[in-house]
Write an enzyme that holds these catalytic residues in place. Structure first.
Site, PDB file in Angstrom:
ATOM      1  N   CYS A 164       0.832  -1.203   0.000  1.00  0.00           N
ATOM      2  CA  CYS A 164       0.000   0.000   0.000  1.00  0.00           C
ATOM      3  C   CYS A 164       0.872   1.261   0.000  1.00  0.00           C
ATOM      4  O   CYS A 164       1.504   1.541  -1.013  1.00  0.00           O
ATOM      5  CB  CYS A 164      -1.007  -0.050   1.144  1.00  0.00           C
ATOM      6  SG  CYS A 164      -2.499   0.881   0.739  1.00  0.00           S
TER       7      CYS A 164
ATOM      8  N   HIS B 188      -3.575  -5.252   0.314  1.00  0.00           N
ATOM      9  CA  HIS B 188      -2.990  -5.740   1.570  1.00  0.00           C
ATOM     10  C   HIS B 188      -3.010  -7.269   1.617  1.00  0.00           C
ATOM     11  O   HIS B 188      -3.972  -7.857   2.130  1.00  0.00           O
ATOM     12  CB  HIS B 188      -3.799  -5.207   2.760  1.00  0.00           C
ATOM     13  CG  HIS B 188      -3.663  -3.744   2.972  1.00  0.00           C
ATOM     14  ND1 HIS B 188      -2.818  -3.197   3.906  1.00  0.00           N
ATOM     15  CD2 HIS B 188      -4.259  -2.704   2.350  1.00  0.00           C
ATOM     16  CE1 HIS B 188      -2.909  -1.879   3.864  1.00  0.00           C
ATOM     17  NE2 HIS B 188      -3.780  -1.560   2.918  1.00  0.00           N
TER      18      HIS B 188
ATOM     19  N   GLU C  53      -1.492  -9.128   3.528  1.00  0.00           N
ATOM     20  CA  GLU C  53      -1.371  -9.619   4.912  1.00  0.00           C
ATOM     21  C   GLU C  53      -2.707 -10.012   5.525  1.00  0.00           C
ATOM     22  O   GLU C  53      -2.752 -10.805   6.457  1.00  0.00           O
ATOM     23  CB  GLU C  53      -0.650  -8.588   5.791  1.00  0.00           C
ATOM     24  CG  GLU C  53      -1.424  -7.319   6.143  1.00  0.00           C
ATOM     25  CD  GLU C  53      -1.294  -6.204   5.107  1.00  0.00           C
ATOM     26  OE1 GLU C  53      -0.961  -6.499   3.942  1.00  0.00           O
ATOM     27  OE2 GLU C  53      -1.538  -5.033   5.463  1.00  0.00           O
TER      28      GLU C  53
HETATM   29  N1  GLN Z   1      -2.241   6.604   2.579  1.00  0.00           N
HETATM   30  C1  GLN Z   1      -2.324   5.819   1.392  1.00  0.00           C
HETATM   31  C2  GLN Z   1      -3.682   5.915   0.715  1.00  0.00           C
HETATM   32  O1  GLN Z   1      -4.631   6.290   1.342  1.00  0.00           O
HETATM   33  C3  GLN Z   1      -1.962   4.367   1.677  1.00  0.00           C
HETATM   34  C4  GLN Z   1      -2.923   3.677   2.588  1.00  0.00           C
HETATM   35  C5  GLN Z   1      -2.368   2.415   3.195  1.00  0.00           C
HETATM   36  O2  GLN Z   1      -1.162   2.193   3.227  1.00  0.00           O
HETATM   37  N2  GLN Z   1      -3.241   1.579   3.724  1.00  0.00           N
HETATM   38  O3  GLN Z   1      -3.793   5.593  -0.440  1.00  0.00           O
END
Ligand code: GLN
Length: 537
Positions: free
Chosen positions: A385, A511, A513
């Site tokens: 992310c 994600h 994970e």
């Molecule tokens: N801040 C970034 C976004 O909103 C990444 C979010 C995250 O890492 N979950 O796109």
């Protein structure tokens, strides 16, 4: 398998918080699924936030995201990792959500002029939320973990609701109370008094626990168990020792040794005639405890003092390590502590780098400097992310020459906004539950590192973000050597980036994970750890 009515198990906690109710609930769930029963676990959280999505990780630890896009308590991650069962919004309920539902109904006029009160309106809504799980599937067991500690003002409506439910469900419900038996070093003694008091507090609310699970640093001998049983009105075999374990994955086996599942079955009137199938679990544990090799990786994030903030990532690394029969030592480094000068000394002898998800500008430069170092020095990299977005920004700055490249999250004025706000996000002003959340499809390019990890083209992964790769720059990136190897076909969002000339450099917008479990370690983590092994120093 069983034709008998659904059995409800309520798990409460006393004496202190952080006793690990989630792990005990998950371990019991594991033992019951290992006997062939279908089980789901629910967490009731007494705070007033609608969900933990708006909470700082320092307050709450990781926010776990389900397939259906619910932002939930990290205990749901344990439930999924132990049981390999999907959870959903229905598995996590907060006081905020309860009140919101009741107040909306009141505004709607649904209560026909009644005065709205904690009892019965709030407690009825809590009971409805617990029973809601029945409608999802005909489970054999519904385990409900009540967050907080008995005696807390905030927990009272929950305790009252489950007291009433027990009255309605009768023999089909039981209470497990988790407490602490402290050891006084000076007196060289284990002390049962806090447990006695905690059970008294429960009794004041009309609940007699059926089983006590006692957290302890030293074994409880039979005298102590008998003493606890006598003072707390439970049977001798219903005092279950829960001794500190080296790994949470040992807990189901420790609970089995203590007979927790047997007592539960007996008290719920079920026959103990099913075999507990834990062979695969035992093999996992054996491999975890006897690794044949080891690697050292670095995890860069913003909340490294608080490892709960990255719970699912650290568990995924453990799963992937076991799959590779390898111990993974993880050094957690705060992003703000890394810079161009020290990147080499922090990273050059490491076998891999993982850059964690996150929000906001703090630590961005450290992440970028760390990524530049591993990119230029052929050290395997996995960015998740914000970790992926940081890799894109690093490439734009240091390879494409856009020195001012950034995400518009960090700098709205950037002359090269290589990461920008998603189209659908532009009109959104409310913060809670409005990100791109939950499962989306992704199509992988054949022969990419990602494809070679999953061994399939079509995957589904969970998301939690507002910003994304800016496709206006895609050609420039691909010509220079960073390519998009995973895309959402529907709206062309870039979900995976890679550098094919690097031994293993993968950034994912989603994600992974959230989907790694003991029985199904996540392919990307397995691929990453394998690459770290191949490139071991
Ligand atoms: N801040 C970034 C976004 O909103 C990444 C979010 C995250 O890492 N979950 O796109």
């Amino acid at each position: 398998m069983s034709k008998s009515p659904i059995k409800y198990i309520f798990v409460t906690g006393g004496v202190t918080s952080s006793l690990g109710k989630g792990i005990i609930a998950a371990s019991l769930g594991k033992l019951l699924t290992a006997r062939g029963y279908s089980v789901t676990i629910q967490k009731l959280d007494p705070y007033i936030n609608i969900d933990p999505g708006t909470m700082n990780p320092y307050e709450h630890g990781e926010c776990y995201v389900t397939d259906d896009g619910a932002e939930t308590d990290l205990d749901l991650g344990h439930y999924e990792r132990f049981l390999d069962n999907k959870t959903s919004q229905a598995n996590n309920v907060t006081t905020g959500r309860i009140y919101q539902t009741v107040i909306n109904k009141e505004r709607n006029g649904d209560y026909l002029g009644k005065t709205i009160q904690i009892i019965p309106h709030i407690t009825d809504e809590i009971k409805r939320r617990i029973k809601l799980l029945e409608q999802i599937k005909k489970y054999d067991f519904i385990i409900t973990e009540i967050g907080g500690t008995v005696g807390d003002i905030e927990s009272l409506p929950y305790i009252e609701a489950v007291r009433q439910l027990k009255w309605e469900l009768n023999d089909d419900a039981l209470f497990i109370h988790l407490t602490l038996i402290p050891y006084l070093t000076a007196a060289k003694e284990l002390k049962t008094k806090p447990t006695q008091h905690s059970v008294k507090t429960l009794l004041e609310s009309g609940i007699q626990p059926d089983i006590l699970v006692c957290r302890t640093e030293h074994h409880l001998n039979s005298d102590i168990k008998r003493k606890i049983a006598r003072f707390c009105n439970v049977e001798n075999d219903s005092v279950i020792e829960s001794i500190d374990a080296n790994t949470i994955y040992e807990v189901p086996l420790l609970m089995q040794k203590e007979g927790l599942d047997k007592v539960v079955l007996r008290k719920l009137g079920l026959e103990d005639n099913t075999e507990v199938e834990l062979k695969k679990w035992q093999t996992f544990l054996d491999k975890l405890q006897n690794p044949s090799r080891e690697i050292n990786i670095v995890l860069v994030g913003k909340y490294v003092e608080l490892q709960d903030a990255y719970k699912s990532i650290s568990e995924s690394i453990i799963h992937a390590g076991v799959e590779n029969e390898c111990k993974v030592n993880v050094e957690w480094i705060h992003a703000e502590e890394i810079n161009k000068e020290n990147a080499s000394s922090l990273l050059s002898d490491k076998d891999g780098l993982l850059v964690a998800p996150g929000f906001g500008d703090r630590g961005m430069n450290g992440k970028i400097d760390a990524i530049q170092f591993v990119r230029e020095n052929n050290i395997p990299f996995l960015g998740i992310c914000l970790g992926m977005q940081s890799a894109v920004i690093e490439y734009a700055r240091n390879v494409l020459g856009h020195t001012d490249a950034n995400s518009t999250e960090m700098n709205e004025e950037s002359s090269a906004p290589v990461i920008n706000l998603m189209e659908q996000q532009k009109e959104i002003t409310q913060k809670g539950g409005t990100m791109r959340l939950g499962t989306y499809d992704c199509n992988l390019t054949k022969d990419s590192k990602a494809y070679n990890s999953y061994l399939k083209e079509d995957i589904k992964e969970r998301h939690r973000h507002r910003f994304e790769f800016n496709n206006e720059y895609l050609n420039e990136f691909e010509t220079a050597g960073m390519i998009a190897t995973g895309k959402n076909k529907e709206n062309n969002l870039v979900e995976v980036v890679e550098i094919p000339t690097h031994p293993w450099f993968v950034g994912v917008q989603f994600h992974p994970e959230y989907k790694s479990t003991v029985s199904n370690p996540h392919p990307l983590f397995v691929g990453f750890i394998n690459a770290c092994l191949q490139n071991k120093k």
